[in-house]
Design a protein around this motif. Structure first.
Motif, PDB file in Angstrom:
ATOM      1  N   GLU A 143      -0.275  -3.710   1.136  1.00 33.79           N
ATOM      2  CA  GLU A 143      -0.346  -4.452  -0.125  1.00 33.79           C
ATOM      3  C   GLU A 143      -1.786  -4.646  -0.539  1.00 33.79           C
ATOM      4  OE1 GLU A 143       1.782  -8.014   0.446  1.00 33.79           O
ATOM      5  OE2 GLU A 143       3.766  -7.117   0.242  1.00 33.79           O
ATOM      6  N   ILE A 144      -2.577  -4.976   0.416  1.00 34.94           N
ATOM      7  CA  ILE A 144      -3.994  -5.170   0.094  1.00 34.94           C
ATOM      8  C   ILE A 144      -4.600  -3.882  -0.431  1.00 34.94           C
ATOM      9  CG2 ILE A 144      -6.249  -5.730   1.078  1.00 34.94           C
ATOM     10  CD1 ILE A 144      -4.738  -7.571   3.053  1.00 34.94           C
ATOM     11  N   MET A 145      -4.218  -2.733   0.184  1.00 31.98           N
ATOM     12  CA  MET A 145      -4.735  -1.441  -0.268  1.00 31.98           C
ATOM     13  C   MET A 145      -4.272  -1.146  -1.706  1.00 31.98           C
ATOM     14  SD  MET A 145      -4.172   0.803   3.176  1.00 31.98           S
ATOM     15  CE  MET A 145      -4.525   2.313   2.346  1.00 31.98           C
ATOM     16  N   VAL A 146      -2.998  -1.424  -1.967  1.00 33.34           N
ATOM     17  CA  VAL A 146      -2.484  -1.173  -3.339  1.00 33.34           C
ATOM     18  C   VAL A 146      -3.221  -2.035  -4.339  1.00 33.34           C
ATOM     19  CG1 VAL A 146      -0.478  -1.425  -4.828  1.00 33.34           C
ATOM     20  CG2 VAL A 146      -0.242  -0.370  -2.577  1.00 33.34           C
ATOM     21  N   GLU A 147      -3.368  -3.280  -3.928  1.00 31.28           N
ATOM     22  CA  GLU A 147      -4.041  -4.180  -4.866  1.00 31.28           C
ATOM     23  C   GLU A 147      -5.483  -3.739  -5.087  1.00 31.28           C
ATOM     24  OE1 GLU A 147      -3.651  -8.059  -3.325  1.00 31.28           O
ATOM     25  OE2 GLU A 147      -1.502  -8.233  -3.760  1.00 31.28           O
ATOM     26  N   GLU A 202       5.455   3.279  -0.957  1.00 34.02           N
ATOM     27  CA  GLU A 202       5.233   3.106   0.481  1.00 34.02           C
ATOM     28  C   GLU A 202       5.380   1.653   0.874  1.00 34.02           C
ATOM     29  OE1 GLU A 202       1.417   4.709   1.124  1.00 34.02           O
ATOM     30  OE2 GLU A 202       2.045   6.815   1.110  1.00 34.02           O
ATOM     31  N   LEU A 203       4.833   0.765   0.050  1.00 34.21           N
ATOM     32  CA  LEU A 203       4.950  -0.655   0.357  1.00 34.21           C
ATOM     33  C   LEU A 203       6.402  -1.106   0.339  1.00 34.21           C
ATOM     34  CD1 LEU A 203       1.969  -2.127  -1.685  1.00 34.21           C
ATOM     35  CD2 LEU A 203       2.191  -2.021   0.777  1.00 34.21           C
ATOM     36  N   SER A 204       7.134  -0.633  -0.614  1.00 35.39           N
ATOM     37  CA  SER A 204       8.553  -1.041  -0.675  1.00 35.39           C
ATOM     38  C   SER A 204       9.303  -0.496   0.535  1.00 35.39           C
ATOM     39  CB  SER A 204       9.184  -0.539  -1.966  1.00 35.39           C
ATOM     40  OG  SER A 204       9.182   0.868  -2.015  1.00 35.39           O
ATOM     41  N   ASN A 205       8.979   0.759   0.937  1.00 31.32           N
ATOM     42  CA  ASN A 205       9.629   1.311   2.123  1.00 31.32           C
ATOM     43  C   ASN A 205       9.229   0.533   3.356  1.00 31.32           C
ATOM     44  OD1 ASN A 205      10.864   3.238   0.556  1.00 31.32           O
ATOM     45  ND2 ASN A 205       9.282   4.810   0.902  1.00 31.32           N
ATOM     46  N   ALA A 206       7.944   0.180   3.400  1.00 34.30           N
ATOM     47  CA  ALA A 206       7.482  -0.605   4.551  1.00 34.30           C
ATOM     48  C   ALA A 206       8.171  -1.951   4.603  1.00 34.30           C
ATOM     49  CB  ALA A 206       5.970  -0.786   4.474  1.00 34.30           C
ATOM     50  N   LYS A 207       8.345  -2.544   3.420  1.00 33.56           N
ATOM     51  CA  LYS A 207       9.056  -3.835   3.359  1.00 33.56           C
ATOM     52  C   LYS A 207      10.483  -3.682   3.853  1.00 33.56           C
ATOM     53  CE  LYS A 207       6.546  -6.046  -0.422  1.00 33.56           C
ATOM     54  NZ  LYS A 207       6.643  -6.538  -1.805  1.00 33.56           N
ATOM     55  N   GLU A 208      11.115  -2.596   3.434  1.00 33.27           N
ATOM     56  CA  GLU A 208      12.507  -2.393   3.854  1.00 33.27           C
ATOM     57  C   GLU A 208      12.574  -2.148   5.353  1.00 33.27           C
ATOM     58  OE1 GLU A 208      16.365   0.288   2.482  1.00 33.27           O
ATOM     59  OE2 GLU A 208      14.387   0.606   1.576  1.00 33.27           O
ATOM     60  N   MET A 209      11.621  -1.314   5.876  1.00 33.72           N
ATOM     61  CA  MET A 209      11.607  -1.079   7.331  1.00 33.72           C
ATOM     62  C   MET A 209      11.351  -2.376   8.067  1.00 33.72           C
ATOM     63  SD  MET A 209       9.524   2.539   7.537  1.00 33.72           S
ATOM     64  CE  MET A 209       9.482   2.495   9.337  1.00 33.72           C
TER      65      MET A 209
END
Length: 1820
Positions: free
Chosen positions: A1059-1063, A1681-1688
């Motif tokens: 998230e920090i990277m996306v932001e 990727e973040l959403s997938n990571a959240k789901e994982m």
């Protein structure tokens, strides 16, 4: 006009023909020579149209070809001049405007189908016949007397304009109406002619008569129009009037052309009336008459004032038929025979003075023409120096009047005297050329028709209805006539020549003929309809409408013989001629009965008083009851026609059969039969037999032979003459049941709608003269004495009398068959000369019978003047009745005497009974012989009372309905009546307003804006605040925890690295984008600023917007403006007003006035209630004062104030309250009034009402006393114990009692003074309140008067606006529609421009792409490429490409096919050109040593280039189409804009016209003298027309504005000076700034070269940014990727949770196992101990071991079953988790539940399995 007599009969029959009953020349149109061609209607030739319409001034028509001529049966020998008009003795005096003057010696009037011009000196008549033969409707004379017009009647009649005095037809106006003209009039200059048609079209037309062209035409009204006139002062204003209306017309020039605009006069409160006479005033007002005799002054379509004489007497008694303005005086003529002269100024300035709308004025002069005179019209004669007029008298005269009103004024002179109304009867002398006529105008007139001279006339009380000349057998000299009158009287008059008598001294004037009454008798009770002398002259028969025929014996001075009755009213009597064997009387009844009576038997001398009745009952009368046979005749005619037609068809068929047989042989018969079968048609049914339900009227008839007669009928049976024969006499037959039919008939041509009304024969019986219903004369030529009418075929026909109402009543020939005389219902008498081969002697004159010897000394019989006089039969019956009544009265007297004797005897018996002792007396009921007699009397009395109630029920209901109507009309509409409150001491009084219910315009006053806001705020404060507070409180309680929880969850949630990277990436990209956007925005902002700066750069003619606004405001509010009355005044949009706004304004004014009046009425009613309360309190106080004064000595009494009383005006509602006592008092008052008239009843009547009034007043006094006593306890707080009377003896009072008495006396004196002062205080207070309220009401009265004046103005404006509303709405709708259309087109133009701009941008982009393509290819080629030219040619080569077929609609393909063909042709031409240039060039093969990739690239780019070029062509075509569309729309917009401008100008003109009409309304503004500042030499001038009404406030504002303008002028000068200095400074700064800018540009250029080496585009450099698409995709990837990571992570958390739960369960199980292990160890210890004990005790407990084994087995089985159940449940749980189902607790079956007995384990029998089982069960 005389007609030519030298035309052969054969030629005449060819020239003239008959058209639908009217007769005219057929070759009329051939002789007319038009001097202009047919008028074109094309708008292109409008200029030529006016020229072509002009007719030559020398054009005249031929009168002989225009005038209608007689009709003669074709191929007959009847001459056209069979009848020649000799003279006219009649005058249609009741025809409107039927008197005109052509010059001082010639007058003109209409008589039927003739226009008669009379020379006043010679009395000679000149005749002009109508051209249509349908009559003449109206006539008029040109103002210059050079022409006169004749407006005719008939089918599509014409208006003929004759020149005077040549009498030649000058112009013919066609197509002005359908059936006839009612009125025509020239304008003041004589250039225009107005005409109005009669029913049914009432067409109003204005003609340019010299050009024979109508200029305006419209429908005038839906009812009869009597008159049309031009305004003498303004040709564009006209007026029409008629039945129940008056209409005002204007010729207005509208945007659609010249139009006639009519405004119907509104009578308002005045009753609707027919308007005969009216006059236009110079200022446009109209003065009209009315049916009740008053004059109505009209202004703006409304009655301004109604004029009457002093005392509200009418101006005339009856309708005013003419109003004329002559030499500044208004002249009125009415049906009362008076002519009155009125002051013009008084009428012109007349205005109402009160609500009645009447204004009383008196005439200047007046003249009574005569007692029995009804003036219908007047016309002024052209005589210089004389004020002479000719007047048309509806009573049958033409008067010459002198209206100079001087000392030498002549008396009214009757120039001509005629019959008035329909002439009823005609008789011609059997001896000479004399004739007699009579009419309902009560006159009998004698004429000498040979010398064209009226001789004398005699007037009676009743009108004449029948007339016969006494035959020579009775009076040889022919000097007697018999006249029947409408009252049933028959008079025999004798004529003689008075010149043959001895001349007496003093006799001034001797007439030519005198009439003397010879006999008079009254045989009938209704009008006498027929008279006839028997052929021998022995008997006179008279008939009447009373259904009787009376016979008189002539020889015995007309002694009555008797009468017979008839089944209907008799219309004609005819005695049989000498050819009949017996003398019989033919009696024709007006219904369907015809009688034949034999000669009555003349009895011998007998005593007159022995005859009871004159009724002849034994006469053998034959009856003929006519039955309609017309339908049978028509059926017979149809059958004969069909027979003839069938015979002709049979002959034709036979001829055809023979022809076919000759041509085809045997086949011809078959062909003939086939044709015959094809031609067979169904025969139409014959006409049905029809017999009318009501009998048709018998009009006339005559004998044809003994017992035979001819008869003519009207109605359905018209059109035939029926030959009938009387059936034999039958005494027992029932007349009404008989149905007799004629045995022969004769068809009368064109007589179904025009039946024969009268028939007479010539002396030789060769000619039968028929008078028709339409006033025409028809003559049939017969064989001599041919009464069978066998040769009744040829006839001669001429229209003479009026076709509409001039049916011929009678016609007769002279004694020698030289003349024919006809009379009609149109008051006309025509004398004709019958054609004869013998020359007519000139200067023929009648021979007046000589007087009998001694005629001057004979006693004239007493005339019967009273119409109620008994007839002969009734007088006889009356005498018999009187005789019988006398005998009856004698019998009644005898009976009364007997009754009187019996009554006296009965009274004596009663007296004797009273003298007897009581025990011996009879009771009064014992004297009743029979009780039923008294009961019967009572019953009859009740029945009579009931009958009287029934008889009066209608009257009662009538009066009740009348009362209800009055109440509804006058009382129910009242909201409050007038209440007058009087002061008590003073004479002041105040009255309330008489309020009616609000009008339809009144509307409730809306609350003001502040009130609405306040109410809304109050509602919010009351209702909304609490709710909002509660909602806020609950919201905080409920929502805050959730938000805090969520906030905490968000706040303390840890962020991942991704998230920090996306932001960071987003933030980085965002910063770059923001930086680029900021740079772009900065550039755009700079460009925008530059654009705005450049835009703000003022041009050479730039003007400051503030200055423009200031100038505009100055133009609107300052300067010299046009007044509202100016012709070019433009009404601002916000100041335009319509009827709705004005109605709302009127309603607001009404509502405000009503509200203020209602409030004042409430105050006055409250004041009245206060007075009632004051009077009641004063009554209580006076009662207490009286009670106090009873205890005081009289010396100390204060005068008691008088109690006020309520006036009747203060309680108006009690006027309608009554009771039985009130009615009795009213009855006694009536009796008192009657008794005062009869002095005998004075004493008795005097006591009654007085006693009644005393009783009433006593009752009222008692009631008042009771009320006052009842209220005294409430009104006063002080009560006094009155001393009671005692029967004990008085004793000396003690000292204490004396002291108490003194105290009481002092207290009573104080209370006496207090109560008196209190009464005075109440009275003074009430009077003060009344005076204050009265002062307020006076102020309100002033306001209400101003409100009424304003209301009148608003109402006038409303009426005016309603008249303008319809046209204004039409114009406004047109403006709106055009404006909308213009906006739509402008929107389309803008859309087109936008699309063109887009297409141009697309073309520019395509061109840039093409440039880029070439530039890229050039770059790919590189430098020094030897194949560069070849490849460039390949790239630029134009080739023909196959069209791309796209799957689109067929329509699009069809549309584009032409374009593609054009492109192909262009491409082919280009290819041809290129081929001719280089024929060796080939682009299909790559040259050697050429780079194939470059060749392929050239081919690919060529395809792209061709695509771009095709797109360019398409775009350019679209642009061209859009340009065409834009041009078309632009032209349409211009047209619509022009139309819109014209419509707005028309609307503005209409608004201006409306404003001008509004400005013409008078507005009343009351001013006080101190408000008038316009004075001349200290006095108010008489002329205030140049003054201006201005308010003080506005004047003060103007004065202040002068000072402000002076200050503003100084400030503007100062600002101007500052602005000039500022301008110089700015010019200097501008030069310096330009130098600075140039330096800075040089510096920037040098820095660019230093840094970049060349000058670059900084904007492009600044706008360089990242690839936003790529950055967005990167951010999307990171977010994914973040959403997938959240789901994982979520699944990992779930797995960890499950592991944690598994671990917990495992721990729990482990703990359980440890516990189980401990228990097992303990069990082992116990087992070892137990074994030890067992071993010790022996085998005593071996049986128990078996029980343990069994129990153990059961527990083991149970554990196994539960284990299986546990596994099944686990599987189910796993399955539900996979499906996201709910986890429910396991279902326990009853058999699976453990029973306590099953779980009970004995000591030492517990095992680990049991613990495990329990653990699993508890866990699940």
């Amino acid at each position: 006009m005389k007609e030519s007599d030298d035309v052969d009969d054969d030629e005449q029959s060819d020239i003239y023909k008959r058209e639908r009953g009217s007769f005219r020349r057929s070759s009329r149109s051939e002789s007319r020579e038009y001097l202009y061609d047919e008028v074109k209607t094309s708008p292109v030739q409008e200029a030529e149209e006016e020229v072509k319409k002009k007719l030559s001034d020398q054009l005249f028509y031929d009168y002989d070809e225009l005038a209608s001529m007689p009709y003669v049966t074709p191929n007959s020998s009847i001459p056209l001049n069979l009848l020649t008009l000799v003279h006219s003795f009649g005058y249609d005096c009741r025809k409107r405007a039927n008197l005109q003057v052509l010059d001082s010696n010639t007058l003109m009037y209409v008589a039927g189908n003739q226009l008669i011009l009379v020379d006043l000196k010679t009395k000679e008549q000149t005749y002009l016949r109508s051209t249509s033969a349908g009559g003449i409707g109206a006539i008029a004379v040109h103002p210059y007397k050079t022409h006169f017009t004749v407006a005719e009647k008939g089918s599509s009649p014409n208006i003929i304009i004759y020149e005077y005095p040549s009498l030649r037809p000058y112009r013919i106006l066609r197509g002005g109406c359908d059936l006839g003209y009612a009125s025509v009039d020239f304008n003041y200059n004589g250039t225009l002619l107005a005409s109005v048609g009669s029913s049914p079209d009432y067409t109003f037309t204005i003609w340019i008569w010299r050009d024979e062209q109508p200029i305006l035409r419209t429908k005038s009204f839906t009812q009869d129009v009597f008159r049309v006139t031009f305004n003498p002062e303004d040709d564009e204003q006209l007026t029409t009037a008629g039945s129940g209306h008056i209409k005002f017309w204007d010729m207005a020039l509208t945007f659609t052309g010249l139009k006639l605009q009519g405004y119907l006069g509104r009578f308002g409160k005045t009753a609707t009336t027919d308007i005969e006479g009216y006059m236009e005033l110079p200022d446009g007002k109209v003065l009209s008459g009315s049916e009740w005799g008053n004059m109505l002054l009209w202004e703006a379509g409304l009655i301004k004032v109604e004029l009457c004489r002093v005392g509200q007497k009418p101006c005339h008694r009856g309708p005013i038929n003419q109003i004329t303005l002559d030499e500044g005086e208004v002249i009125t003529a009415g049906t009362d025979g008076w002519i009155r002269i009125w002051d013009f100024e008084a009428i012109d300035t007349a205005d109402t003075v009160d609500e009645s709308g009447l204004l009383e004025i008196e005439p200047i002069n007046e003249l009574q023409v005569g007692k029995n005179v009804r003036l219908y019209s007047m016309i002024k004669m052209d005589e210089l120096g004389n004020n002479l007029w000719l007047a048309q008298d509806a009573c049958g005269a033409i008067w010459k009047l002198d209206l100079s009103f001087s000392n030498i004024t002549q008396d009214p002179d009757c120039l001509f005297s005629f019959h008035s109304g329909a002439i009823q009867a005609l008789a011609v002398s059997p001896v000479t050329y004399l004739m007699a006529t009579t009419s309902l105008d009560c006159t009998v007139r004698i004429y000498d028709f040979a010398s064209k001279t009226p001789l004398t006339w005699m007037k009676f009380k009743q009108g004449g209805t029948s007339l016969i000349w006494v035959p020579r057998l009775v009076n040889y000299t022919g000097a007697q006539i018999v006249v029947g009158f409408e009252d049933g009287v028959v008079r025999i008059l004798e004529l003689y020549d008075p010149k043959e008598l001895a001349v007496f001294a003093g006799r001034k004037k001797i007439s030519d003929v005198e009439i003397q009454l010879k006999y008079v008798f009254k045989p009938h009770t209704a009008q006498v309809t027929a008279l006839a002398y028997e052929r021998d002259g022995e008997i006179l028969a008279t008939a009447s409408k009373d259904r009787t025929v009376f016979f008189f014996e002539v020889e015995k001075d007309y002694k009555p013989i008797g009468y017979i009755t008839t089944p209907g009213s008799v219309c004609q009597l005819m005695w049989s001629t000498g050819s009949h064997p017996e003398s019989t009387l033919l009696i024709l009844c007006d219904n369907d009965y015809v009688l034949e009576a034999p000669l009555p038997t003349i009895r011998e001398e007998e005593v007159d008083h022995d005859v009871v009745s004159y009724h002849i009952k034994d006469m053998k009368i034959k009856y003929f009851h006519f039955t309609s046979v017309k339908s049978k005749i028509m059926r017979f005619i149809e059958i004969e026609r069909r027979k003839k037609q069938a015979e002709l068809k049979a002959k034709e068929r036979e001829r055809r059969r023979k022809q076919l047989i000759e041509e085809l042989g045997e086949e011809g018969e078959k062909v003939f039969q086939e044709e015959l079968a094809e031609q067979e048609e169904e025969e139409e049914p014959l006409p049905e037999i029809f017999i009318p339900s009501a009998p048709c009227q018998i009009l006339c008839g005559f004998y044809s032979g003994p017992g035979k007669f001819w008869v003519a009928l009207g109605g359905y049976d018209a059109g035939f003459l029926y030959h009938c024969e009387f059936p034999p006499y039958d005494k027992d037959c029932i007349i009404k049941e008989r149905k007799d039919e004629p045995f022969e008939f004769r068809f009368i041509e064109d007589a179904e709608e025009n039946p024969i009304r009268a028939i007479t024969f010539s002396l030789n019986k060769i000619m039968m003269f028929c008078g028709m219903n339409d006033g025409s004369i028809r003559i049939y030529v017969l064989s001599r004495s041919d009464f069978s009418l066998a040769k009744m075929e040829e006839y001669w026909h001429l229209n003479m009398h009026d076709n509409n109402y001039g049916h011929i009543k009678s016609l007769s020939t002279s004694f020698d068959d030289r003349f024919l005389v006809t009379i009609g219902a149109d008051s006309n008498i025509f004398v004709f000369n019958i054609y004869s081969e013998l020359a007519l002697e000139k200067d023929l004159a009648a021979k007046i019978p000589l007087p009998r010897f001694g005629i001057e000394t004979e006693t004239i019989p007493q005339d019967i003047e009273d119409p109620t006089t008994y007839s002969i039969e009734n007088a006889r019956k009356k005498r018999e009745h009187d005789k019988l009544m006398k005998e009856v009265e004698e019998i009644k007297a005898e009976k009364r005497e007997k009754l009187r004797t019996l009554r006296n005897e009965f009274l004596k018996l009663l007296k004797m009974n009273e003298e007897l002792p009581k025990h011996m007396q009879f009771k009064r009921t014992d004297f009743n012989v029979d009780a039923r007699i008294r009961a019967e009397i009572n019953r009859k009395t009740a029945f009579k009372i009931h009958q009287v109630e029934k008889e009066l029920a209608w009257e009662k209901e009538k009066h009740h309905l009348g009362l209800m109507k009055l109440q509804t009309r006058f009382r129910d509409s009242l909201e409050s009546d007038v209440v007058v409150v009087h002061a008590i001491q003073s004479s002041h009084k105040i009255s309330s307003y008489r309020l009616v219910k609000p009008s339809k315009y009144s509307k409730p006053i809306r609350p003001s804006l502040l009130e609405r806001r306040a109410s809304k705020m109050e509602r919010l404060e009351k209702e909304g605040v609490g709710k909002k507070d509660s909602q806020k409180e609950t919201g905080t309680v409920v929502n805050v925890p959730e938000e805090s929880i969520l906030g905490k969850g968000k706040k303390f949630r840890p962020r991942t690295l991704s998230e920090i990277m996306v932001e960071n990436q987003i933030e980085k990209t965002r910063k770059v984008i923001i930086k680029a956007e900021k740079a772009q925005q900065k550039i755009l902002q700079r460009k925008k600023e530059w654009e705005e700066l450049l835009k703000s750069k003022p041009s050479d003619d730039y003007e400051d917007p503030k200055d423009v606004l200031a100038i505009k405001e100055a133009q609107m509010h300052m300067g010299d403006f046009n007044l509202k009355t100016a012709a070019d005044y433009k009404i601002p949009e916000h100041m335009r007003i319509n009827a709705a706004k004005k109605e709302e304004e009127l309603g607001t004014l009404d509502t405000l006035a009503h509200g203020k009046k209602l409030h004042m009425n409430k105050c006055i009613l409250s004041l009245r209630d206060l007075k009632v309360a004051v009077i009641e309190e004063i009554q209580c106080l006076v009662q207490e004062l009286k009670s106090i004064q009873l205890t005081l000595p009289e010396s100390k009494h204060i005068p008691i104030p008088q109690v006020p009383e309520m006036h009747p005006e203060e309680l108006p509602e009690t006027r309608f309250q009554y009771d039985k006592e009130t009615l009795l008092a009213f009855k006694q008052q009536q009796l008192k009034v009657e008794s005062e008239k009869s002095p005998q009843m004075e004493q008795t009547a005097f006591a009654g009402p007085g006693a009644f009034f005393k009783l009433t007043s006593g009752k009222e006094g008692d009631l008042t006393t009771r009320d006052s006593l009842s209220r005294s306890s409430k009104a006063s707080t002080y009560s006094i114990d009155l001393p009671r009377c005692s029967d004990f003896e008085k004793t000396e009072p003690t000292e204490v009692e004396v002291e108490i008495a003194k105290r009481d006396e002092i207290k009573h004196l104080y209370m006496q003074q207090y109560l008196t002062n209190r009464i005075k205080e109440l009275i003074v207070t009430f009077d003060a309140e009344l005076r204050i309220l009265r002062h307020q009401k006076l102020k309100l009265d002033t306001q209400m008067k101003l409100s009424d004046l304003h209301h009148v103005t608003l109402f006038q404006e409303l009426l005016l606006l309603k008249n303008f509303e319809k046209q204004e709405n039409i114009l406004q709708e047109r403006v709106n529609s055009l404006g909308k259309e213009e906006q739509d087109m402008q929107w389309k133009i803008n859309e087109t421009l936008t699309e063109m701009e887009e297409k141009k941008n697309g073309v520019n982009k395509l061109q840039e792409q093409e440039k880029a393509l070439y530039a890229g290819f050039q770059t790919a080629l590189g430098e020094n490429n030897k194949f560069a030219n070849f490849l460039m040619k390949v790239l630029k080569k134009k080739i023909k490409r196959s069209k791309k077929k796209e799957v689109e609609g067929e329509g699009e393909e069809d549309e584009d096919s032409d374009e593609y063909s054009e492109e192909e042709s262009s491409l082919e031409s280009d290819e041809n050109e290129s081929a001719s240039e280089d024929e060796v060039f080939d682009d299909s093969i790559c040259p050697t040593n050429c780079n194939p990739s470059l060749f392929e690239l050239a081919l690919q780019l060529r395809e792209k280039r061709l695509d771009i070029e095709e797109a360019l062509v398409e775009e350019k075509k679209l642009i061209d189409n859009l340009k065409k569309e834009y041009d078309t729309l632009s032209k349409k917009v211009k047209i619509v804009a022009n139309n819109l401008k014209a419509a707005e100008e028309a609307l503005e003109a209409y608004q201006r016209e409306k404003q001008q009409r509004l400005n013409e309304l008078l507005v009343v503004i009351p001013l006080k003298l101190h408000q008038i500042e316009y004075v001349v030499f200290g006095e108010i001038p008489s002329d205030l027309s140049g003054t201006l009404v201005f308010s003080n406030r506005s004047l003060g504002r103007l004065q202040e504005r002068i000072v402000q303008l002076h200050q503003e002028n100084i400030q503007q000068q100062k600002r101007n000076k500052e602005c000039r200095e500022r301008r110089k400074l700015l010019i200097r700064e501008k030069r310096e700034m330009a130098k600075t800018i140039q330096k800075m540009e040089d510096t920037v250029r040098q820095l660019m070269i230093r840094k970049f080496g060349r000058v670059i585009d900084l904007e492009a450099l600044q706008t360089l940014s990242v690839n936003t698409t790529l950055e967005e995709l990167k951010i999307k990837k990171i977010r994914k990727e973040l959403s997938n990571a959240k789901e994982m992570k979520m699944w990992e958390e779930k797995i960890a949770q499950m592991r944690f739960e598994l671990m917990m369960k495992t721990k729990e199980h482990t703990k359980k196992l440890h516990q189980m292990n401990d228990l097992c160890l303990e069990k082992q210890k116990l087992d070892s101990r137990l074994n030890t004990l067992q071993n010790q005790q022996g085998n005593a407990f071996q049986s128990l071991r078996k029980a343990d084994i069994v129990a153990k087995q059961k527990v083991t089985e149970l554990i196994q079953a539960q284990a299986e159940r546990i596994l099944a449940l686990k599987e189910e749980i796993a399955l539900l988790r996979k499906k996201d189902g709910l986890l429910l607790p396991p279902i326990r079956h009853p058999q699976d539940e453990m029973k306590p007995s099953d779980l009970s384990i004995g000591p030492g029998q517990f095992s680990v399995e049991a613990y495990i089982m329990k653990g699993f069960i508890w866990h699940d």
